[in-house]
Structures are given as structure tokens and as C-alpha cells.
Design a protein around this motif. Structure first.
Motif, PDB file in Angstrom:
ATOM      1  N   GLN A   8      37.111  39.794  44.129  1.00 61.12           N
ATOM      2  CA  GLN A   8      37.576  40.934  43.330  1.00 61.12           C
ATOM      3  C   GLN A   8      37.372  40.673  41.844  1.00 61.12           C
ATOM      4  O   GLN A   8      36.932  41.553  41.093  1.00 61.12           O
ATOM      5  CB  GLN A   8      39.055  41.192  43.630  1.00 61.12           C
ATOM      6  CG  GLN A   8      39.324  41.749  45.023  1.00 61.12           C
ATOM      7  CD  GLN A   8      40.817  41.798  45.329  1.00 61.12           C
ATOM      8  OE1 GLN A   8      41.557  40.865  45.009  1.00 61.12           O
ATOM      9  NE2 GLN A   8      41.258  42.891  45.959  1.00 61.12           N
ATOM     10  N   ALA A   9      37.681  39.448  41.427  1.00 58.65           N
ATOM     11  CA  ALA A   9      37.509  39.098  40.016  1.00 58.65           C
ATOM     12  C   ALA A   9      36.045  39.147  39.614  1.00 58.65           C
ATOM     13  O   ALA A   9      35.697  39.648  38.537  1.00 58.65           O
ATOM     14  CB  ALA A   9      38.095  37.709  39.763  1.00 58.65           C
ATOM     15  N   ALA A  10      35.165  38.638  40.488  1.00 59.95           N
ATOM     16  CA  ALA A  10      33.731  38.632  40.179  1.00 59.95           C
ATOM     17  C   ALA A  10      33.166  40.048  40.137  1.00 59.95           C
ATOM     18  O   ALA A  10      32.251  40.337  39.340  1.00 59.95           O
ATOM     19  CB  ALA A  10      32.990  37.798  41.219  1.00 59.95           C
ATOM     20  N   HIS A  11      33.724  40.920  40.966  1.00 62.48           N
ATOM     21  CA  HIS A  11      33.251  42.303  41.002  1.00 62.48           C
ATOM     22  C   HIS A  11      33.468  42.996  39.656  1.00 62.48           C
ATOM     23  O   HIS A  11      32.705  43.895  39.265  1.00 62.48           O
ATOM     24  CB  HIS A  11      33.979  43.073  42.113  1.00 62.48           C
ATOM     25  CG  HIS A  11      33.578  44.513  42.201  1.00 62.48           C
ATOM     26  ND1 HIS A  11      32.372  44.924  42.728  1.00 62.48           N
ATOM     27  CD2 HIS A  11      34.234  45.658  41.801  1.00 62.48           C
ATOM     28  CE1 HIS A  11      32.301  46.242  42.652  1.00 62.48           C
ATOM     29  NE2 HIS A  11      33.415  46.716  42.099  1.00 62.48           N
ATOM     30  N   ASN A  12      34.500  42.579  38.945  1.00 64.30           N
ATOM     31  CA  ASN A  12      34.827  43.200  37.656  1.00 64.30           C
ATOM     32  C   ASN A  12      34.074  42.598  36.477  1.00 64.30           C
ATOM     33  O   ASN A  12      34.270  43.010  35.341  1.00 64.30           O
ATOM     34  CB  ASN A  12      36.332  43.097  37.407  1.00 64.30           C
ATOM     35  CG  ASN A  12      37.135  43.930  38.388  1.00 64.30           C
ATOM     36  OD1 ASN A  12      36.695  45.018  38.776  1.00 64.30           O
ATOM     37  ND2 ASN A  12      38.287  43.427  38.813  1.00 64.30           N
ATOM     38  N   ILE A  13      33.236  41.580  36.743  1.00 63.93           N
ATOM     39  CA  ILE A  13      32.404  40.994  35.684  1.00 63.93           C
ATOM     40  C   ILE A  13      31.063  41.717  35.715  1.00 63.93           C
ATOM     41  O   ILE A  13      30.295  41.595  36.669  1.00 63.93           O
ATOM     42  CB  ILE A  13      32.214  39.483  35.899  1.00 63.93           C
ATOM     43  CG1 ILE A  13      33.560  38.767  35.750  1.00 63.93           C
ATOM     44  CG2 ILE A  13      31.201  38.925  34.896  1.00 63.93           C
ATOM     45  CD1 ILE A  13      33.510  37.277  36.007  1.00 63.93           C
TER      46      ILE A  13
END
Length: 218
Positions: A8-13
Motif C-alpha cells: 500500500q505504501a509503495a502504491h502511493n509513491i
């Protein structure tokens, strides 16, 4: 509030970091690692992002690093050796070196230029003493006009005869590919053990450069 997953965190980068930035992130995490197991995992990740040594050297350092040993039992040959006078790479069958005009700190370096071990970690072969044991050259030529002759492979090794000395073709090509080498000349030392070919020259910064390729037995 629940902690988001790494996906989820990587998706927002929206802008992925380059490999250089990724290496810096891993280095920062390594400095904060809590134990050896965590450091080992981060070292594995860091190894993935480390660049490979280019096949065609663009600097004197890369040229020297081409000559170091790979998985050699003589562990000291797996590093670029720096002393006060020379920067040297060798696998025991060929050698590239240039004068340490940059004043690099003595020690054992990895191919990418990181100091791994101090100078007293291992005893490196006395290259200057070995140099003096080579007999007088029977052939001297410029690199441009050196005489070569095709030779059938020996096992899986492609070969070439240079001024009458049988060589590993790859070793010869890499020795002769020193970047921007000025006034290169070639000396041949035929002898019973297969002979030796030596290339001498200098780099644009004035550093004397030398390469030796040991001959092979037919």
C-alpha cells in the motif's frame, strides 16, 4: 488507525527512486540495523543494487579492476591492491597497474572503489621484485603495430599469438584496452614457461601504467 502494508505504501509513491537513491536508502537502514541478521539481509539487498563493473573500462581504476581474481583461493587477489606507489589488480595470470598519483589510501578495495580491508590485512605479492626477474625483451613494438597471429582455442580458452607468445585472447584484449593510454609499447619476453607480454604507457593524468599477460603452454 491500522498500519498500511508495504504494498500500500509503495502504491502511493508515484516516482520510483533510481538505483543510486535506492542504494543510499539501504546504506541508511544498514547504519541503523539492530543485529547481524538484519545487517546481512540489508547487505544482500544492497548487493542487488550495486552496479556491475563495465565490460569496457572508461577509467584507469576500472581497467585495473578488470584484472582481479574471481573466487580465487588466494583471497587477496579478489581485491584491487593500493599501496603508496601503485594501484594494482591481478589474478595471478595477468596484471594491470598504474601509479597512485591520486594519493589513494593504501589497502584492499572492491572493484567499485570501496576500501574493504586495511593495508596490513594480507601480504600482497612483491610485484616490483617479480618485475625485475623478467629477462631483457627480445621484441619491442608499439601497440598499434604489434604482430599477432590467430591460434586455435585451448580447451574453452580463445587464444592469440602476440609477438610469438601464446596468450589468452580475452586477457590480451583487456590489457590492450586501457582507456586513453598514451605512448603504449609492447615488449615480448619469450621463455620456456610460455613467455610474457608487457604493455607500458601512461594515462592522461601522467600516471605510468603497466600490464603483464603471462603466456600459455600450447
Amino acid at each position: 488507525m491500522t498500519q498500511e502494508s508495504i504494498d500500500q505504501a509503495a502504491h502511493n509513491i508515484h516516482r520510483k527512486p533510481g538505483k543510486l537513491a535506492a542504494r543510499d536508502i539501504v546504506r541508511g537502514l544498514y547504519a541503523k540495523a539492530r543485529d547481524d541478521a538484519e545487517r546481512y539481509e540489508l547487505a544482500q539487498l544492497y548487493a542487488y543494487f550495486r552496479p556491475a563493473l563495465p565490460k569496457k573500462p572508461k577509467t584507469p581504476w576500472e581497467w585495473v579492476a578488470q584484472a582481479i581474481g574471481v573466487n580465487d583461493a588466494r583471497e587477496y587477489l579478489q581485491y584491487v591492491h593500493v599501496c603508496a606507489d601503485w594501484v594494482t589488480g591481478s589474478d595471478g595470470h595477468r596484471l594491470h597497474r598504474y601509479r597512485n598519483v591520486e594519493g589513494l589510501e593504501p589497502g584492499f578495495y572492491d572493484p567499485l572503489g570501496a576500501l574493504i580491508h586495511p593495508a596490513d590485512w594480507r601480504r600482497y605479492p612483491d610485484i616490483d621484485r617479480l618485475w625485475k626477474t623478467i629477462a631483457s625483451a627480445e621484441t619491442v613494438s608499439t601497440l598499434e603495430h604489434v604482430e599477432t597471429e590467430a591460434h586455435a582455442p585451448i580447451g574453452k580458452i580463445d587464444c592469440l599469438t602476440v609477438e610469438g607468445v601464446l596468450l589468452d585472447l580475452k586477457y590480451w584484449q583487456q590489457a590492450a584496452a586501457a582507456p586513453d593510454l598514451t605512448l603504449p609499447h609492447v615488449m615480448a619476453y619469450p621463455e620456456e614457461r610460455g613467455g610474457t607480454i608487457q604493455i607500458d604507457g601512461s594515462f592522461p593524468n601522467g600516471a605510468e601504467a603497466q600490464a603483464i599477460v603471462m603466456g600459455m603452454k600450447p
